[in-house]
Write a protein that holds these residues in place. Structure first.
Motif, PDB file in Angstrom:
ATOM      1  N   PRO B 289       0.695  -1.324   0.120  1.00 41.04           N
ATOM      2  CA  PRO B 289       0.115   0.132   0.052  1.00 41.04           C
ATOM      3  C   PRO B 289       0.772   1.354  -0.138  1.00 41.04           C
ATOM      4  N   ASP B 290       2.079   1.203   0.499  1.00 43.17           N
ATOM      5  CA  ASP B 290       2.720   2.415   0.466  1.00 43.17           C
ATOM      6  C   ASP B 290       4.170   2.288  -0.295  1.00 43.17           C
ATOM      7  N   TYR B 291       4.801   3.258  -0.663  1.00 45.29           N
ATOM      8  CA  TYR B 291       5.917   3.199  -1.534  1.00 45.29           C
ATOM      9  C   TYR B 291       7.004   2.733  -0.715  1.00 45.29           C
ATOM     10  N   ALA B 292       7.243   1.454  -0.500  1.00 47.68           N
ATOM     11  CA  ALA B 292       8.087   0.967   0.712  1.00 47.68           C
ATOM     12  C   ALA B 292       9.484   0.953  -0.177  1.00 47.68           C
ATOM     13  N   CYS B 295       9.666  -1.469  -3.060  1.00 46.42           N
ATOM     14  CA  CYS B 295       9.104  -1.106  -4.101  1.00 46.42           C
ATOM     15  C   CYS B 295      10.216  -0.534  -5.064  1.00 46.42           C
ATOM     16  N   ALA B 298      11.509  -2.789  -7.451  1.00 44.28           N
ATOM     17  CA  ALA B 298      10.512  -3.692  -8.467  1.00 44.28           C
ATOM     18  C   ALA B 298      10.613  -3.205  -9.677  1.00 44.28           C
ATOM     19  N   THR B 300       7.282  -3.653 -11.180  1.00 46.94           N
ATOM     20  CA  THR B 300       5.924  -3.216 -11.329  1.00 46.94           C
ATOM     21  C   THR B 300       5.388  -3.006  -9.757  1.00 46.94           C
ATOM     22  N   TRP B 301       4.779  -2.038  -9.293  1.00 48.00           N
ATOM     23  CA  TRP B 301       4.217  -1.916  -8.236  1.00 48.00           C
ATOM     24  C   TRP B 301       2.827  -1.865  -8.183  1.00 48.00           C
ATOM     25  N   GLN B 303      -0.548  -1.484  -5.789  1.00 49.78           N
ATOM     26  CA  GLN B 303      -0.779  -0.576  -4.522  1.00 49.78           C
ATOM     27  C   GLN B 303      -1.844  -0.882  -4.210  1.00 49.78           C
ATOM     28  N   ASP B 510      -5.533  -1.685 -10.770  1.00 50.51           N
ATOM     29  CA  ASP B 510      -6.066  -1.643 -12.165  1.00 50.51           C
ATOM     30  C   ASP B 510      -6.426  -3.201 -12.364  1.00 50.51           C
ATOM     31  N   LEU B 513      -3.782  -4.749 -14.960  1.00 47.67           N
ATOM     32  CA  LEU B 513      -2.314  -5.189 -14.254  1.00 47.67           C
ATOM     33  C   LEU B 513      -2.581  -6.410 -13.400  1.00 47.67           C
ATOM     34  N   ARG B1145       4.744   9.194   0.970  1.00 42.15           N
ATOM     35  CA  ARG B1145       5.040   7.754   0.650  1.00 42.15           C
ATOM     36  C   ARG B1145       4.009   6.862   1.303  1.00 42.15           C
ATOM     37  N   ILE B1146       3.293   7.129   2.330  1.00 42.03           N
ATOM     38  CA  ILE B1146       2.075   6.150   2.603  1.00 42.03           C
ATOM     39  C   ILE B1146       0.838   6.987   2.340  1.00 42.03           C
ATOM     40  N   PRO B1147      -0.236   5.953   1.999  1.00 41.63           N
ATOM     41  CA  PRO B1147      -1.546   6.304   1.658  1.00 41.63           C
ATOM     42  C   PRO B1147      -2.306   7.167   2.791  1.00 41.63           C
TER      43      PRO B1147
END
Lengths: 479, 1227
Positions: B289-292, B295, B298, B300-301, B303, B510, B513, B1145-1147
């Motif tokens: 969920p967060d851009y850790a 990520c 990676a 592909t991320w 989320q 998505d 994805l 960075r976190i939702p």
């Protein structure tokens, strides 16, 4: 032509974990003494971010590095001799403690020693400089992992990229981050050396390591602003400046620096480069900042070229060093394969620590249609990387990243038995790149010849006299 | 040689510089000589006297070998060892393993945080010294305090409020011994509790205390489940606690997904394998969920919204089943499913009138087929014979006809080759509308899907409808197979669970994805023969429904035939769970070399009752159970009482009477022997004359009395609901914000209106730093640090065993854990002798154990409660087994220091006489003729114990490995297994050998894979050698047919929403302040050393210097907070004070409070609770899940740290607001 040898480092940012092990192991070995608490000879920055010290890339403020005068000649950005003399006693470009941070500790003793209280005892913070209570408001890695939302957007390079139309917002949709570990770059054209009024800073002939003589330093601190990377620090206890020594006591025994040795991401490569000292000034004076990195590559010479070898020998470069230069991982990455770029070559110091720029996840909008992304489809905008590594020109960064992608495509084809994809390099070269980037066994990452250049008789003498000061007086060896 | 240096400079040196030698044209170069003597300054700084190999014991799984540098007798710093045994030339090596946390450890040795001497709580010291001064012996002195409520209240209330006084080893150890003995004789020894964690990280230090504790008859608490690091899905699916690939096997992966595991940050030493395998062309997909940090590595991320991972996984499963099982069946997948999963097994369909439901597996007893354990022999439909057959390898064979306990594709009755049919879809007798439970975000409902069935006639003449697990799966996932009913028309069909479009509404990912990722994952597996891997971790495992989440992800892996392959399968890394020299270690730590059985308690259930969190349990089980079932109980605690009663889970303290009293009463009533005592106790239980202690947790006779904590920071790190610990267990000042009544009244637990706060009489901690747990302890004992002791370490991340070595002697008055517990054992013997204590009768209640025949105890997954008259109480069958033992405490020391007489013949499945003698020869034998252990191999020193463990374990002793494999060959009827270890038959790893270089362990049947000439990966013994999985079908399980599992709607993996209880129950007045409610997530910290060490000055400097919460910048803005403001973060359970780091960075809607930040450093008071802010566990609460309590049934049987309730801590909401004033509460 005048060939000299330089110990050099390449960091593969594509593998950096941002773990800061390098910072800690370096700090333990060199800078956990009084007066050095705030120093990180090696630090790691989350980018985008403001870095350490805060905004160190703002050369308009710090006047670091070199610039060209009206006639296209190199001059220190800090000004000419007169200007610098005026600043000797008061230099407005000098960073202050707030630009780094005020180091602190805690009242740990309180936890055990506290008498009976109404509430649980706690260890509060206290300044390591003044010994007074202090509130913690800034540190050497305050914006770690994009902490502190304003700081990422205050990144000098991000602002510069946006200024030329990059449109980076740093919202969830286009968020990106990577790490930038930094040490002294042991430059070929070091501004700190040039700026020192005491002549205390020198670049060693045998390995190119730049050192500040703790005997000769008079604490003028001209080097601190002069270094555009802010990698010279002032020790407030000894009143002398100190900086990363490239762990020369280790290099001399053929060992890599501590930061390299302990790098868990295995991102660091160290080896020997041969360069032509006679080309240094011209390279540093290259008119277009975007061309400087290419000029530096021209200064670095082919260690297998017989003319180079002959000249190197004539200049006192040892055989073992020539051999190391011929088997140098750093030479391959920088020169043969073009995978590494210097950090802010536009500062014109000709840094000798280079970086492989990182790949990053594919942009959300193309993710569902693409297998492996090319450089332009990745989250980290090339415009941003270009500000760091190629004076704003995205082309060199794009090339490097696409070469990494090509290695992957080549290896994938081999893994699943698919046809070889078209590539800039021959399959054998891609194999070799793969071995050095991925498998990276220790002897392949580090090839450092020992420094001792002595006759047998000298070695015998040294062996018996190590550790005794009698030899110091004679100018002998000490350990 | 002259000093020569040259430099380039514009400026000539003015004063003492030698003249330039040369001045070339251009003026930019300069050479100079001399002035380099000063360089020795740095050379001297670098110089050192010795380097010693040691490591850190921190449960981070790293288990890295380090070089400790010593100069003039002082530890100066540490660098990573780089001399691990090499990997093959085609892959990266392990060096250098380590991280900044490990690299900064040396700071602790000489830090002002160090505990240098034994300490006592002042109030207690005064009373004790007073009593002793009056001439009382230690036992009586303790009795004079412990029997006086006023005295007890005085020191308990002072807990955590400072005021330690110095003590010494004699005094401190006598207090501990006296309290333990007084408790054993007054209430029963199972009121003495030991808590230490994760043995693998320093296994002999663990064993030291556990051995002491077991010799006392105390209960040792589990930790892996308590930490929620245990993935309950692993026992559910595999019958195995946890077995995973070593990290270097990531390098064999052709496709990698990272799902809730922050590899660069929490697996730092091995993260390079991830970074590097990308260059081999391996694609990496991150789910977070967060851009850790992970990520960033990676390609592909994905989320998903926080806590919705199982919806995403179900949709991927939908795509894979649809395309590779239905539309274009992939033989590689199908063959795997037939052989290694329960997909072809027959399930009875239950008729519920208007709908059908899947029931239990069809078994041999149903069909009247003879066998040793017919209720555990299950059927597949064999295409060759055209009929139902029992294949080899089911659990019935494991404990019956062992020649058939293997995965050969054979009919176990005839030996004929079989070809199991996966599906009845092509040849079915009927299609039935089947109801599946569905748990939507708006509540629970049922989904009805058509399932093809066949009819069979059971032995009793009933006509049964059966289907296969495969058919249930495809129907449940909504695959359209032309059977009609509700199913997905396309991936875009959002109205049908579990399509890609359906998941988007939940996860916000998505759908295109999702489809792409699922295909890539499956296609890679086909192309690389199973080398698709998912690295998974705490991000998806620390949830209440973690088992469901994991099963949905494991399904993807099993569908794609990836388990039991190098470079494929699950890679779960949460906790350093793999203790490699297992058998020897277990013997030493349980003290079963002297006496059986040990008391091994699942920690979460213990703390749930001991800290009275059941009194504020917010769960009404009806909210969470299947819409098709009425829950048996509404209060989760009731299930736990039932679990104790039925022998599912252990429960210590067990009975509301001491064992000695039970035995005395039984003898008085005429019991002549142990069987008689057992029968008398069963009668008393049946008549309610004796009850389980958990049923009345607030009765003083049921309190746990002593708790010894070592190698752990219980209160600062793992105590979920830490303020309840303070209140109920300790009686200390606490910050419980709002203790509201529980959501459902319990039926089985006695609710007392008044609770005596401060149940514990003595909290003892061993530590080298004054952190939260010692701060609240009564007795603090100084331990040696990791650079001052002898021990060994192992992990699942690499296959090596490597040592702790003393680089320097233990500082000040500290002692190693081994020496401390030997000291305590000596004190116990001496206090017992002085008080003339006679041997004590004790009754140990033993739950039905996994990997023993007890796992057959309660067949068909039926729940039969003897207390409700549903069956008779039969020890070891319908209830725990009951064992009468006698404990002579005057011999405690004698036993501690000698390797006991059970070792040669009783402790193992093989004769260990040779090893026993070898240990005696190596360690020496006990020379003191007055000791019971005279002549036995010595365990007096830690190194003795290490070598005993290594000599008695199959992973470190080649001869034993071969023996163990030969034993397994006999059990399975397979051949050639022992070849896996034969090449190392002569190897015996010793402590000193590990000091030279980390030693690679030997392949052993103790684990499920092999590292013989390959990187270790689990389950290859099954996929290659055909050893069955330890489940009821002998295969990997998609389907769980226990009644309680059905009650919770989890027979098949499914999506379940996270718990979303409101942070506060009562009306809350914000007093005009801006507040926001957020999901409270506690991932691991980058700047503390794993889960316990948040106080290192070097690490705190590299981030924010104290407790920090991380908020999305817009959420911070919503409460008017800017970066570094102080925030108050609270809910009904407690309040945290911390500074805020704002980030993009976190939702939005969730926040991070890093795990195990600790309240002893830089934490002010909270206005809300009026006392000091909590650590990260202030707002958490124990939520026990009843399905984790199941026992006595196949893989769903108890094992210590194998199965049991998890201390999950993610399903928490908090209120966050700015703190206007900061009060440091220094009074």
């Amino acid at each position: 032509m005048k060939i000299k040898a330089q110990i050099s480092m390449v960091m593969n940012l594509d593998k950096c974990l941002g773990c800061h092990t390098c910072s800690i192991t370096c700090k333990n070995a060199w800078t956990n003494r009084k007066g050095t608490e705030y120093m990180y000879f090696n630090n790691v920055e989350t980018r985008p971010g403001v870095g350490y010290p805060k905004g160190w890339e703002k050369q308009d403020e710090w006047k670091g590095g070199w610039t060209l005068d009206d006639k296209g000649r190199l001059k220190l950005r800090a000004g000419g001799k007169v200007e610098r003399f005026i600043k000797l006693f008061y230099n407005p470009d000098q960073p202050g403690m707030d630009d780094y941070y005020e180091p602190w500790t805690y009242d740990y003793d309180e936890l055990t020693a506290a008498g009976r209280k109404r509430h649980q005892p706690v260890a509060r913070s206290r300044s390591l400089v003044t010994g007074e209570r202090m509130d913690i408001t800034w540190g050497p890695n305050w914006d770690d992992d994009l902490s502190g939302a304003p700081y990422a957007r205050a990144d000098v390079d991000l602002i510069a990229a946006n200024a030329v139309g990059a449109q980076i917002k740093m919202d969830m949709e286009d968020l990106f981050m990577r790490y930038l570990p930094r040490t002294c770059n042991h430059c070929l054209n070091p501004a700190c050396v040039a700026a020192c009024p005491s002549g205390a800073i020198y670049k060693r002939d045998e390995d190119g390591v730049v050192l500040i003589s703790q005997d000769a330093c008079r604490g003028w601190r001209a080097c601190v602003p002069a270094c555009p990377y802010k990698k010279v620090y002032y020790n407030w206890e000894t009143n002398k400046s100190e900086k990363c020594t490239f762990c020369f006591p280790r290099l001399e025994s053929g060992m890599p620096t501590i930061c390299s040795d302990t790098c868990v991401g295995r991102i660091r490569y160290m080896g020997v480069l041969l360069y032509d000292m006679d080309k240094v000034e011209a390279a540093a004076s290259t008119e277009d900042p975007r061309d400087i990195w290419r000029a530096i590559k021209d200064v670095l010479v082919d260690p297998t070229d017989p003319a180079v070898i002959e000249n190197a020998r004539a200049n006192g470069v040892a055989e073992s060093w020539i051999d190391a230069a011929q088997h140098s991982p750093v030479y391959k990455l920088i020169k043969e394969w073009g995978l590494a770029l210097p950090l802010h070559a536009e500062y014109r110091t000709l840094p000798m620590v280079w970086y492989i720029p990182p790949m990053s996840p594919i942009l959300q909008r193309v993710a569902a249609d693409t297998d492996l992304a090319q450089a332009d489809e990745m989250r980290i905008p090339l415009a941003y990387l270009a500000e760091l590594f190629s004076a704003g020109d995205p082309e060199p960064v794009r090339d490097v990243i696409n070469r990494l992608v090509a290695v992957r495509a080549h290896m994938r084809a081999k893994e699943v038995g698919a046809p070889e994809p078209e590539a800039e390099f021959a399959p054998e070269v891609l194999d070799e790149m793969y071995r050095l980037l991925a498998i990276a066994k220790r002897p392949d990452r580090f090839n450092i010849p020992e420094a001792a250049d002595m006759t047998r008789a000298e070695r015998l003498k040294a062996q018996r006299e190590f550790g005794f000061c009698t030899s110091c007086a004679e100018g002998g060896f000490n350990a | 040689m002259s000093h020569l240096f040259r430099k380039y400079s514009h400026i000539r040196k003015a004063d003492d510089a030698p003249a330039p030698v040369r001045q070339p044209e251009g003026g930019h170069q300069e050479l100079r000589e001399g002035g380099r003597d000063w360089e020795h300054m740095y050379r001297d700084r670098w110089a050192h006297d010795k380097i010693v190999r040691s490591t850190h014991g921190v449960n981070c799984t790293g288990s890295c070998s380090w070089n400790i540098y010593v100069k003039n007798g002082i530890v100066t710093w540490e660098n990573q060892a780089t001399d691990y045994p090499e990997t093959p030339d085609c892959m990266p090596d392990h060096e250098p393993r380590g991280c900044p946390r490990g690299a900064s450890f040396s700071w602790y040795l000489y830090s002002p945080l160090r505990i240098k001497y034994p300490y006592l709580r002042a109030e207690l010291a005064e009373m004790w010294r007073d009593a002793r001064a009056q001439g009382m012996n230690p036992y009586d002195a303790w009795a004079s305090i412990a029997s006086d409520p006023e005295k007890k209240a005085r020191y308990k209330k002072a807990r955590g409020l400072g005021g330690f006084v110095r003590s010494n080893w004699k005094e401190a150890s006598e207090i501990v011994a006296a309290s333990e003995l007084y408790t054993a004789y007054t209430y029963g020894p199972d009121r003495n509790i030991g808590f230490s964690v994760i043995p693998a990280m320093s296994m002999l230090s663990y064993a030291a205390g556990a051995r002491f504790n077991q010799l006392m008859g105390g209960a040792q608490l589990s930790f892996y489940d308590w930490y929620a690091d245990l993935p309950p899905a692993s026992p559910q699916v595999w019958g195995d606690q946890t077995d995973v690939p070593e990290s270097s096997d990531w390098y064999n992966a052709g496709y990698l997904m990272l799902w809730g595991s922050n590899v660069p940050q929490t697996r730092t030493p091995d993260a390079h394998f991830l970074a590097e395998v990308r260059y081999k062309g391996t694609k990496v997909t991150a789910v977070s969920p967060d851009y850790a940090e992970f990520c960033t590595f990676a390609d592909t991320w994905l989320q998903p919204n926080v806590g919705t991972d199982s919806a995403l996984a179900m949709a991927m499963g939908h795509v894979i089943l649809n395309e590779y099982y239905w539309k274009k069946p992939e033989p590689f997948f199908l063959n795997y499913a037939k052989q290694f999963t329960d997909m072809p097994f027959a399930v009875i369909m239950d008729d519920h009138g208007d709908h059908w439901e899947p029931g239990r597996f069809l078994n041999a007893a149903d069909m009247g087929v003879e066998g040793a354990n017919p209720e555990f022999n299950f059927f597949v439909s064999d295409a060759n014979a055209g009929k139902l057959v029992v294949p080899n390898g089911t659990m019935g064979d494991r404990w019956g006809d062992q020649a058939h306990w293997n995965l050969k594709m054979e009919d176990s009755a005839t030996g004929a080759a079989i070809d199991p049919e996966l599906s009845f879809v092509d040849r079915h007798d009927d299609v039935v509308a089947t109801a599946f439970p569905y748990f939507g975000t708006d509540g629970k409902t049922t989904i009805v899907r058509n399932v093809p069935v066949r009819t069979v006639t059971a032995a009793d003449g009933t006509m049964l409808r059966i289907t296969t697990v495969h058919d249930l799966l495809l129907s449940q996932y909504g695959i359209d197979r032309g059977l009609g009913g509700e199913c997905a028309s396309s991936y875009d069909d959002a109205s049908v669970a579990f399509t890609p479009a359906w998941q988007q509404a939940i996860t916000n990912v998505d759908p295109a994805l999702v489809v792409r990722t699922a295909r890539e994952f499956a296609d890679n597996s086909i192309a690389t023969k199973g080398r698709s891997m998912i690295i998974m971790g705490a991000g998806i495992n620390h949830w209440y429904h973690a088992d469901d989440i994991y099963r949905t992800v494991l399904n993807i892996l099993l569908f794609c035939a990836t388990e039991g392959r190098n470079g494929g399968g699950w890679a779960h890394y949460v906790g350093q769970e793999k203790l490699r020299p297992a058998e020897g270690w277990k013997t030493v730590m349980t003290a079963t070399d002297w006496q059986m059985p040990p008391r091994l308690q699942n920690g979460t259930s213990f703390f749930y009752f001991a800290t009275d969190q059941w009194r504020s349990d917010e769960i009404d089980t009806e909210d969470l159970t299947s819409p098709l079932r009425t829950p048996r109980y509404h209060h989760s605690g009731d299930y736990n009482i039932m679990a104790a009663r039925l022998g599912w889970l252990p429960a210590y303290p067990t009975f509301n009477k001491p064992g000695a009293q039970i035995v005395a009463e039984a003898k008085a009533a005429g019991a002549a022997d142990d069987e008689g005592i057992k029968a008398a106790l069963v009668d008393q239980l049946k008549n309610k004359q004796v009850d389980f202690a958990y049923a009345d947790p607030d009765a003083p006779e049921n309190f746990p009395r002593n708790l010894i904590v070592w190698r752990a920071n219980l209160l600062g790190s793992s105590a979920k609901g830490s303020e309840y610990f303070n209140k109920y267990l300790l009686g200390a000042k606490n910050g419980v914000v709002e203790e509201e009544r529980m959501a459902a009244e319990p039926e089985e637990i006695k609710v007392r209106p008044e609770v005596t706060e401060g149940k514990l009489d003595l909290l003892v901690s061993l530590d080298f730093r004054m952190t939260t747990t010692p701060l609240y302890s009564d007795v603090v004992l100084p331990t040696a640090t990791w650079y001052e002791k002898t021990d060994i370490s192992s992990t699942d991340m690499h296959p090596f065993i490597h040592p702790f070595s003393p680089a320097v002697e233990p500082g000040w008055e500290s002692r190693t854990d081994w020496d401390i517990f030997r000291t305590l054992a000596a004190a116990v013997s001496s206090v017992a002798k002085e008080a003339n204590l006679q041997p004590l009768d004790d009754i140990v209640a033993v739950p039905l154990q996994h990997d023993s025949a007890s796992e057959l105890a309660q067949p068909c997954g039926r729940v039969r409660d003897w207390s409700k008259g549903e069956c008779e109480p039969v020890p070891g069958k319908t209830m725990p087994n009951l064992v009468h033992v006698v404990r002579d405490y005057t011999k405690t020391y004698d036993k501690f220091v000698g390797l006991g007489p059970n070792v040669p013949k009783k402790n193992f499945g093989w004769d260990a006489t040779e090893q026993y003698e070898w240990i005696g020869d190596r360690n020496g034998r006990i020379e003191n003729k007055d000791l019971l252990s005279y002549g036995m191999p010595s365990l007096a020193e830690a190194e003795h114990a290490v070598d005993a463990v290594l000599a008695l374990s199959t992973s470190s002793n080649g001869k034993l490995a071969v023996k163990a494999f030969e034993g397994l060959e006999r059990k399975t009827g397979l051949t050639g297994l022992a070849d896996l270890a034969r090449g190392r038959e002569e190897d015996q790893i010793t402590y000193r050998a590990t000091q030279v270089q980390p030693r690679e362990t030997i392949t052993t049947p103790c684990f499920t894979g092999s590292n013989t000439n390959r990187r270790y990966t689990p389950f290859t013994l099954s996929t290659e050698q055909k050893v069955p999985f330890r489940t009821i079908t002998g295969r990997q399980s998609f389907y769980l047919d226990h009644e309680l599992i059905a009650e919770w709607g989890e027979q098949l993996a499914t999506y379940k929403p996270i718990l979303d209880y409101t942070p506060l129950k009562l009306e809350h007045d914000a007093q005009g302040r801006r507040e926001i409610a957020l999901k409270y997530l506690t991932p691991h910290n980058k700047w503390s050393t794993h889960s316990m060490y948040f106080d290192n000055q070097q690490l705190l400097t590299l981030y924010r210097g104290g407790q920090t919460v991380i908020l999305n910048e817009k959420d911070a803005e919503a409460i008017g907070a800017v970066d570094n403001d102080w925030l108050e973060v609270f809910n009904r359970n407690g309040a945290v004070t911390a500074r805020v780091a704002t980030t993009a960075r976190i939702p939005r809607g969730s926040m991070f409070m890093y795990h195990a930040q600790d309240r002893h450093i830089y934490v002010p008071g909270t206005p809300l609770s009026g006392t000091r802010g909590s650590g990260h566990n202030g707002p958490t609460h124990i939520h026990v899940k009843p399905t984790h309590m199941i026992g006595g049934y196949g893989q769903l049987s108890y094992g210590f740290n194998y199965y049991g309730t998890t201390g999950n801590q993610r399903d928490i909401m908090v209120v966050v607001r700015k703190m206007e004033e900061v009060d440091w509460l220094e009074d």
